[in-house]
Design an enzyme around this catalytic site. Structure first.
Site, PDB file in Angstrom:
ATOM      1  N   ASP A   1       0.840  -1.205   0.000  1.00 34.02           N
ATOM      2  CA  ASP A   1       0.000   0.000   0.000  1.00 34.02           C
ATOM      3  C   ASP A   1       0.875   1.256   0.000  1.00 34.02           C
ATOM      4  O   ASP A   1       0.729   2.130  -0.853  1.00 34.02           O
ATOM      5  CB  ASP A   1      -0.923  -0.002   1.230  1.00 34.02           C
ATOM      6  CG  ASP A   1      -1.813  -1.230   1.246  1.00 34.02           C
ATOM      7  OD1 ASP A   1      -2.366  -1.561   0.200  1.00 34.02           O
ATOM      8  OD2 ASP A   1      -1.926  -1.875   2.312  1.00 34.02           O
TER       9      ASP A   1
ATOM     10  N   TYR B   1       5.576 -14.522   0.388  1.00 35.62           N
ATOM     11  CA  TYR B   1       4.970 -14.761   1.703  1.00 35.62           C
ATOM     12  C   TYR B   1       5.409 -16.151   2.132  1.00 35.62           C
ATOM     13  O   TYR B   1       5.940 -16.919   1.335  1.00 35.62           O
ATOM     14  CB  TYR B   1       3.438 -14.697   1.593  1.00 35.62           C
ATOM     15  CG  TYR B   1       2.921 -13.424   0.950  1.00 35.62           C
ATOM     16  CD1 TYR B   1       3.080 -12.196   1.580  1.00 35.62           C
ATOM     17  CD2 TYR B   1       2.294 -13.453  -0.302  1.00 35.62           C
ATOM     18  CE1 TYR B   1       2.617 -11.026   0.983  1.00 35.62           C
ATOM     19  CE2 TYR B   1       1.823 -12.285  -0.902  1.00 35.62           C
ATOM     20  CZ  TYR B   1       2.000 -11.074  -0.256  1.00 35.62           C
ATOM     21  OH  TYR B   1       1.550  -9.924  -0.852  1.00 35.62           O
TER      22      TYR B   1
ATOM     23  N   GLN C   1      13.618   1.401  -3.326  1.00 34.57           N
ATOM     24  CA  GLN C   1      12.832   0.996  -4.499  1.00 34.57           C
ATOM     25  C   GLN C   1      13.664   1.023  -5.779  1.00 34.57           C
ATOM     26  O   GLN C   1      13.602   0.060  -6.557  1.00 34.57           O
ATOM     27  CB  GLN C   1      11.567   1.853  -4.632  1.00 34.57           C
ATOM     28  CG  GLN C   1      10.472   1.410  -3.647  1.00 34.57           C
ATOM     29  CD  GLN C   1       9.157   2.162  -3.831  1.00 34.57           C
ATOM     30  OE1 GLN C   1       9.162   3.328  -4.211  1.00 34.57           O
ATOM     31  NE2 GLN C   1       8.044   1.524  -3.553  1.00 34.57           N
TER      32      GLN C   1
ATOM     33  N   GLU D   1       1.475  -6.628  -5.118  1.00 30.05           N
ATOM     34  CA  GLU D   1       1.052  -5.799  -6.249  1.00 30.05           C
ATOM     35  C   GLU D   1       2.216  -5.017  -6.880  1.00 30.05           C
ATOM     36  O   GLU D   1       2.480  -5.114  -8.070  1.00 30.05           O
ATOM     37  CB  GLU D   1      -0.028  -4.824  -5.758  1.00 30.05           C
ATOM     38  CG  GLU D   1      -0.554  -3.939  -6.846  1.00 30.05           C
ATOM     39  CD  GLU D   1      -1.898  -3.286  -6.517  1.00 30.05           C
ATOM     40  OE1 GLU D   1      -2.691  -3.876  -5.757  1.00 30.05           O
ATOM     41  OE2 GLU D   1      -2.132  -2.180  -7.028  1.00 30.05           O
TER      42      GLU D   1
HETATM   43  O1  TRH Z   1       4.441  -6.087   0.630  1.00 38.04           O
HETATM   44  P1  TRH Z   1       3.463  -6.701  -0.302  1.00 38.04           P
HETATM   45  O2  TRH Z   1       3.100  -8.063  -0.016  1.00 38.04           O
HETATM   46  O3  TRH Z   1       2.170  -5.807  -0.377  1.00 38.04           O
HETATM   47  C1  TRH Z   1       0.865  -6.341  -0.411  1.00 38.04           C
HETATM   48  C2  TRH Z   1       0.158  -6.036  -1.695  1.00 38.04           C
HETATM   49  O4  TRH Z   1       0.215  -4.692  -2.063  1.00 38.04           O
HETATM   50  C3  TRH Z   1      -1.284  -6.454  -1.563  1.00 38.04           C
HETATM   51  O5  TRH Z   1      -1.974  -6.152  -2.743  1.00 38.04           O
HETATM   52  C4  TRH Z   1      -1.891  -5.749  -0.405  1.00 38.04           C
HETATM   53  O6  TRH Z   1      -3.191  -6.098  -0.237  1.00 38.04           O
HETATM   54  C5  TRH Z   1      -1.109  -6.118   0.827  1.00 38.04           C
HETATM   55  O7  TRH Z   1       0.229  -5.737   0.675  1.00 38.04           O
HETATM   56  C6  TRH Z   1      -1.676  -5.455   2.050  1.00 38.04           C
HETATM   57  O8  TRH Z   1       4.081  -6.681  -1.791  1.00 38.04           O
HETATM   58  P2  TRH Z   1       4.267  -5.495  -2.835  1.00 38.04           P
HETATM   59  O9  TRH Z   1       2.949  -4.982  -3.293  1.00 38.04           O
HETATM   60  O10 TRH Z   1       5.167  -5.994  -3.864  1.00 38.04           O
HETATM   61  O11 TRH Z   1       4.992  -4.347  -2.027  1.00 38.04           O
HETATM   62  C7  TRH Z   1       6.312  -4.427  -1.635  1.00 38.04           C
HETATM   63  C8  TRH Z   1       6.998  -3.083  -1.791  1.00 38.04           C
HETATM   64  O12 TRH Z   1       8.288  -3.130  -1.239  1.00 38.04           O
HETATM   65  C9  TRH Z   1       7.173  -2.678  -3.246  1.00 38.04           C
HETATM   66  O13 TRH Z   1       7.003  -1.286  -3.378  1.00 38.04           O
HETATM   67  C10 TRH Z   1       8.622  -3.048  -3.541  1.00 38.04           C
HETATM   68  C11 TRH Z   1       9.247  -2.731  -2.225  1.00 38.04           C
HETATM   69  N1  TRH Z   1      10.523  -3.385  -1.926  1.00 38.04           N
HETATM   70  C12 TRH Z   1      11.655  -2.580  -1.856  1.00 38.04           C
HETATM   71  O14 TRH Z   1      11.581  -1.360  -2.110  1.00 38.04           O
HETATM   72  N2  TRH Z   1      12.863  -3.146  -1.496  1.00 38.04           N
HETATM   73  C13 TRH Z   1      12.973  -4.470  -1.228  1.00 38.04           C
HETATM   74  O15 TRH Z   1      14.103  -4.934  -0.907  1.00 38.04           O
HETATM   75  C14 TRH Z   1      11.800  -5.285  -1.330  1.00 38.04           C
HETATM   76  C15 TRH Z   1      11.897  -6.765  -1.069  1.00 38.04           C
HETATM   77  C16 TRH Z   1      10.594  -4.707  -1.664  1.00 38.04           C
END
Ligand code: TRH
Length: 407
Positions: free
Chosen positions: A16, A197, A258, A276
């Protein structure tokens, strides 16, 4: 300069805030927006962006004003000054009642957008830009759906992303590995990033990597991936210290920024992503990827998973006209020994094995992985074509900015 307020609650995980942060920066960088980002859990934001102070009620990072969103949101005295021109409630979070009341008192009502979760399902085309009047105030919100077709709000994609990715050459990659304390790649290894996960299929996959003929170097994200591997191996995995078993080397990574996470996705042969935002970034990376969708009750997520597989692999099959491209939503019947399957079917089977281990039609993880990896080059070719196709569509920030301009 238009003022935007983006409201974000952290449900769990980082998607989010990850999405809202990316959107806020893109609106500011590319659309001259003055953005305030309201966030209820600064601790989660600080994981993603270490310069964020978890104590400050108001702070600036880059050009974005970050506001702590308190549960007792105060009364808004001056509606015209304190309510933005555009109000985005991300992922159906509920705006503070005092703020909504002030939106109604404003001289010109703000454009109110409910930014929804991403889905490849067909109904998204019909629901994108539907409106809903407020039951009490003379306000109307518009539902904005990200998605994969021109009839949706599109995907987040920064203006320079594709050119940055194209300019990321061998030297830049070597520099990136150095910067994150990971050894340079060797030609004969398979390098895999793992962001997932807790997953019951992971131990079988790890064993398959240990027993395989190819050296597999896994870079595990902090959180569930690293913790599950540590439990499985019985060995704590501090970042930097590799664990070696058979053909497998696992190394835990720290949380990357990011932009560095993008570089990781560009640099690995296969990326395991989840949720996402990382799922979208993996598509822009144009490398074969495995998606673990955010699990929902009653298997709803598996419908969404299949919707994406059908949409993305369907296009690929038509474009390449190579085998194995049946578009059925199930994984299909079990294969006979030695039978070859095409890249689209291999993708489908492997994603099902990863997302629905033990499911009625689910193949075991090890054999699904072997088919996936045997089809790696075709999957990669298709990934490039898919990304190019998506690239023809306008991106989410641009679509939002144009929608607001129309109003
Ligand atoms: O963390 P998530 O599992 O987020 C989820 C989804 O958004 C889902 O739809 C929502 O309902 C739930 O949260 C509550 O996975 P996601 O979406 O990939 O988000 C991870 C963020 O972290 C993404 O912006 C990439 C970032 N990231 C980094 O910046 N550095 C890192 O080393 C890693 C592993 C991730």
């Amino acid at each position: 300069m238009r003022r935007w307020d983006i409201f974000c609650t952290v449900v769990d995980n980082l998607g989010d805030i990850g999405t809202c942060w990316r959107l806020a920066r893109q609106l500011a960088d590319e659309h001259e927006a003055r953005v305030r980002l309201w966030i209820d859990k600064l601790e989660s934001f600080a994981c993603l962006c270490p310069s964020v102070s978890t104590a400050a009620a108001v702070q600036h990072v880059d050009s974005i004003e970050i506001r702590r969103w308190p549960s007792d949101f105060p009364a808004v005295d001056d509606a015209d000054a304190d309510v933005a021109d555009v109000v985005v409630e991300a992922f159906a979070c509920e705006l503070p009642a005092t703020y909504v009341a002030a939106m109604a008192r404003r001289g010109v009502a703000p454009v109110w957008i409910n930014l929804e979760y991403l889905s490849a399902e067909g109904w998204v085309d019909d629901c994108h830009r539907l409106t809903s009047p407020h039951p009490r105030w003379p306000l109307k919100k518009t539902f904005f759906f990200p998605g994969f077709t021109p009839k949706t709000g599109g995907l987040l994609r920064e203006r320079d992303l594709r050119s940055d990715r194209a300019a990321f050459d061998h030297a830049a990659q070597a520099e990136f590995w150095r910067s994150v304390n990971v050894a340079p790649r060797t030609d004969d290894e398979l390098r895999v990033s793992l962001f997932c996960y807790d997953n019951p299929a992971l131990p079988e996959l790890l064993q398959c990597w240990i027993d395989g003929a190819t050296a597999v170097h896994v870079l595990a994200a902090p959180g569930a991936a690293t913790e599950q591997i540590a439990r499985w191996s019985g060995i704590a995995l501090p970042p930097g210290t590799p664990l070696c078993r058979g053909s497998l080397t696992v190394q835990a990574l720290p949380f990357l920024s990011q932009p560095n996470y993008d570089r990781l996705l560009w640099s690995c042969d296969v990326n395991f992503v989840r949720g996402e935002d990382s799922f979208v970034r993996a598509q822009w990376a144009e490398q074969p990827f495995m998606w673990q969708i955010y699990p929902q009750t009653e298997g709803t997520h598996l419908i969404k998973l299949d919707a994406f597989l059908t949409r993305s692999l369907g296009e690929g099959d038509r474009a390449f006209n190579v085998g194995g491209g049946q578009l059925a939503s199930s994984a299909g019947p079990p294969l006979e020994d030695g039978e070859k399957i095409g890249w689209a079917d291999a993708t489908k089977r492997c994603w099902h094995a990863w997302n629905d281990p033990g499911g009625e039609h689910t193949e075991n993880m090890a054999s699904a992985w072997q088919s996936f990896i045997a089809n790696r080059l075709a999957i990669q070719r298709h990934g490039k074509l898919w990304a190019n196709q998506l690239d023809q569509q306008s991106d989410l920030a641009n679509n939002l900015a144009h929608f607001v301009q129309e109003k």
